[in-house]
Motif scaffolding. Structure first.
Motif, short mmCIF file in Angstrom:
data_model
loop_
_atom_site.label_atom_id
_atom_site.label_comp_id
_atom_site.label_asym_id
_atom_site.label_seq_id
_atom_site.Cartn_x
_atom_site.Cartn_y
_atom_site.Cartn_z
N ASP A 149 68.23 58.86 109.84
CA ASP A 149 68.42 57.43 109.98
C ASP A 149 67.56 56.87 111.11
O ASP A 149 66.89 55.84 110.95
CB ASP A 149 69.90 57.14 110.25
CG ASP A 149 70.25 55.68 110.06
OD1 ASP A 149 70.20 55.20 108.91
OD2 ASP A 149 70.56 55.01 111.07
N ASN A 179 66.72 58.46 99.18
CA ASN A 179 67.70 57.39 98.96
C ASN A 179 67.93 56.59 100.24
O ASN A 179 68.07 55.35 100.19
CB ASN A 179 69.03 57.99 98.48
CG ASN A 179 68.93 58.55 97.08
OD1 ASN A 179 68.09 58.12 96.27
ND2 ASN A 179 69.77 59.54 96.76
N LEU A 180 67.95 57.27 101.38
CA LEU A 180 68.13 56.57 102.65
C LEU A 180 66.92 55.69 102.95
O LEU A 180 67.06 54.56 103.43
CB LEU A 180 68.36 57.58 103.77
CG LEU A 180 68.65 57.02 105.17
CD1 LEU A 180 69.91 56.16 105.15
CD2 LEU A 180 68.81 58.17 106.17
N LYS A 183 66.91 52.29 101.42
CA LYS A 183 67.77 51.30 102.08
C LYS A 183 67.02 50.56 103.19
O LYS A 183 67.42 49.46 103.58
CB LYS A 183 69.01 51.99 102.65
CG LYS A 183 69.94 52.56 101.58
CD LYS A 183 71.16 53.23 102.19
CE LYS A 183 72.07 53.79 101.11
NZ LYS A 183 73.27 54.46 101.68
N TYR A 184 65.96 51.18 103.70
CA TYR A 184 65.13 50.53 104.71
C TYR A 184 63.91 49.84 104.10
O TYR A 184 63.01 49.40 104.81
CB TYR A 184 64.67 51.56 105.74
CG TYR A 184 65.76 51.96 106.72
CD1 TYR A 184 66.01 51.20 107.86
CD2 TYR A 184 66.54 53.07 106.49
CE1 TYR A 184 67.01 51.55 108.75
CE2 TYR A 184 67.55 53.44 107.39
CZ TYR A 184 67.77 52.67 108.51
OH TYR A 184 68.77 53.01 109.39
N TYR A 187 59.70 53.11 100.04
CA TYR A 187 59.88 53.72 98.72
C TYR A 187 58.89 54.87 98.49
O TYR A 187 57.69 54.76 98.80
CB TYR A 187 59.70 52.66 97.64
CG TYR A 187 60.60 51.47 97.85
CD1 TYR A 187 61.95 51.53 97.53
CD2 TYR A 187 60.11 50.28 98.40
CE1 TYR A 187 62.79 50.44 97.74
CE2 TYR A 187 60.93 49.19 98.61
CZ TYR A 187 62.28 49.28 98.28
OH TYR A 187 63.11 48.21 98.51
#
Length: 246
Positions: A149, A179-180, A183-184, A187
């Protein structure tokens, strides 16, 4: 006991003080990662960042693969930074390589206005696993000081609009990381599945990310064919500019 140095074709990596020595993961990522921006918009201010540089291996490989591009390398471990600085000074490209002994979190806060066309990382990869007795090795191998993260949060701040973020991870962490990252707003568009041998499951996945969604390109790489040190033609081709034996 690991050697105190590793000799490549154009540079030498001293690794006396670094917890993590020269390894296959770093060599693969350094040889495979993108080193030029994808879009013309990035070319006015090309700069590369190596997060968790260790001995400086990846930064040195990238310096060999590029011309007139400055590379910042950071590591929280003082011993690793000491080795990296020494290796940079003795390399053919000392004027383009800069090492900072700092955490990525602190570096991000200090340099939030800087955009990098390419960000590369061979990050700590053990999540929720038993830790080694050596504190420096823990620091280099476990995500406790640089979580996925935190890594992605910093990359999201520092990556140029059309920049590329390159990373290598254990195969069982790759989907979690991908996947995390989404979210930011980062890609995955390119993957390299790394097989130790043809009949062995994927061990590592190298991935590249950008801010804009694109069709995913997947490649496979087998390191050894049959016996130990019997390297595949694909692996030899990828690393031929670096390894003395190829």
């Amino acid at each position: 006991m690991s050697n105190s140095y590793f000799q490549f074709k154009q540079f030498r990596v001293d690794q006396e003080h670094s917890a993590m020595k020269v390894g296959t993961d770093g060599v693969i990522l350094g040889a495979w990662c993108s080193v030029e921006p994808e879009k013309e918009e990035c070319k006015g201010a090309v700069k590369i960042l190596d997060i968790g540089c260790g001995t400086g291996l990846i930064a040195l490989m990238v310096a060999q693969r590029t011309e007139n591009i400055c590379i910042d390398a950071i590591d929280i471990d003082a011993g690793a930074a000491q080795d990296a600085k020494y290796n940079f000074i003795r390399s053919p490209w000392p004027e383009r390589l800069n090492c900072h002994n700092i955490s990525f979190q602190d570096f991000t806060q200090e340099n939030v206005k800087f955009s990098y066309s390419n960000i590369i990382s061979n990050p700590p990869f053990f999540v929720n696993s038993l830790q080694a007795p050596d504190a420096s090795r823990n620091m280099a191998r476990h995500t406790s000081l640089l979580s996925y993260d935190d890594l992605l949060k910093g990359v999201e701040l520092l990556l140029a609009e059309y920049g590329v973020f390159s990373v290598i991870l254990p195969a069982n962490n790759a989907d979690i990381f991908e996947n995390l990252a989404a979210k930011y707003g980062i890609y995955c568009f390119r993957k390299l599945n790394v097989f130790p041998k043809p009949d062995v499951p994927i061990k590592r996945v190298a991935m590249e990310f950008g801010r804009h969604k694109k069709n995913l390109m997947i490649e496979n790489l087998v390191i050894e064919t049959t016996g130990r040190h019997q390297y595949s033609d694909e692996y030899k081709k990828l690393t031929a500019d670096f390894y003395l034996k190829f």
